[in-house]
Design a protein around this motif. Sequence first.
Motif, short mmCIF file in Angstrom:
data_model
loop_
_atom_site.label_atom_id
_atom_site.label_comp_id
_atom_site.label_asym_id
_atom_site.label_seq_id
_atom_site.Cartn_x
_atom_site.Cartn_y
_atom_site.Cartn_z
N ILE A 2 0.92 -1.18 -0.01
CA ILE A 2 0.00 0.05 -0.02
C ILE A 2 0.86 1.51 0.06
N ARG A 3 1.99 1.05 0.78
CA ARG A 3 2.83 2.36 0.82
C ARG A 3 3.42 2.66 -0.43
N LEU A 38 -5.63 13.52 2.23
CA LEU A 38 -5.98 12.58 3.27
C LEU A 38 -5.12 11.28 2.46
N LEU A 39 -4.70 11.20 1.57
CA LEU A 39 -3.83 10.21 1.03
C LEU A 39 -2.25 10.30 1.54
N ILE A 40 -2.11 11.64 1.48
CA ILE A 40 -0.48 12.07 1.93
C ILE A 40 -0.55 11.88 3.31
N LEU A 41 -1.56 12.16 4.24
CA LEU A 41 -1.49 12.16 5.71
C LEU A 41 -1.44 10.31 5.78
N THR A 42 -2.23 9.67 4.95
CA THR A 42 -1.99 8.13 5.37
C THR A 42 -0.63 7.68 4.88
N TYR A 43 0.02 8.26 3.82
CA TYR A 43 1.32 7.78 3.43
C TYR A 43 2.24 8.22 4.66
N LEU A 47 4.99 5.92 6.93
CA LEU A 47 6.35 6.04 6.87
C LEU A 47 6.79 5.91 8.36
N CYS A 48 5.99 6.45 9.27
CA CYS A 48 6.35 6.56 10.60
C CYS A 48 6.74 5.14 11.11
#
Length: 211
Positions: A2-3, A38-43, A47-48
């Motif tokens: 997904i990432r 929202l997708l950037i926040l999920t990405y 990554l964290c």
Amino acid sequence: MIRKLLPYAIALMSVLYIFVIPAEPEGMKLFFKLIPMLLILTYANLLCPTARQPKHRLLLLGLIFSMCGDGLMKWFVAGLSAFLIGHVFYIASFSRQLRFSWKRVITILPIALFAVYMGHRLVTALQDSGDSGLIAPVLVYITVISLMAWTAILTGNRYAIIGSLLFLASDSILSWNMFVSDISYSGVWIMTTYYAAQYFIASSLRESSPK
């Protein structure tokens, strides 16, 4: 998996919003505007690392407040305030990753010169248009976003640097177009640089660990 796919989804939805979705109805336009963020926040969340540090949480909060700013830009001061808070969180995150060098420190000079120039032009334009009440919040915002760009440079993180400078470019185009003079295809330039900026800032989590 997904990432790896999310950057393509972010690019696709950004292009869809910028070039395909019509301005009306306004609610649908706003809905599609928020999807890339929202997708950037999920990405960024993916990554964290599992054991998150304050710098990770602060950057995620910056993304969240930026997304709130997107939703509130119809009310300019409210949207500006949300983005301002987002930049403060970015500054707090970057400040925990500083790697000083004289070359990075002296970048404050061109950033400050640009901020002074933009501030002068915007103040003049606001006075001429009778919107003097916006002068203080606009000047505060210019100061904070310039500080955000400088702290990003001080981290030495290439993703953070690219993202912060793109953000500075995006907001400069937006404010110039709103208050000084019209810029051709301003909407395309503003949103392209904005989504790219947020993507790169989120990607800075790749290099968040000290080397």
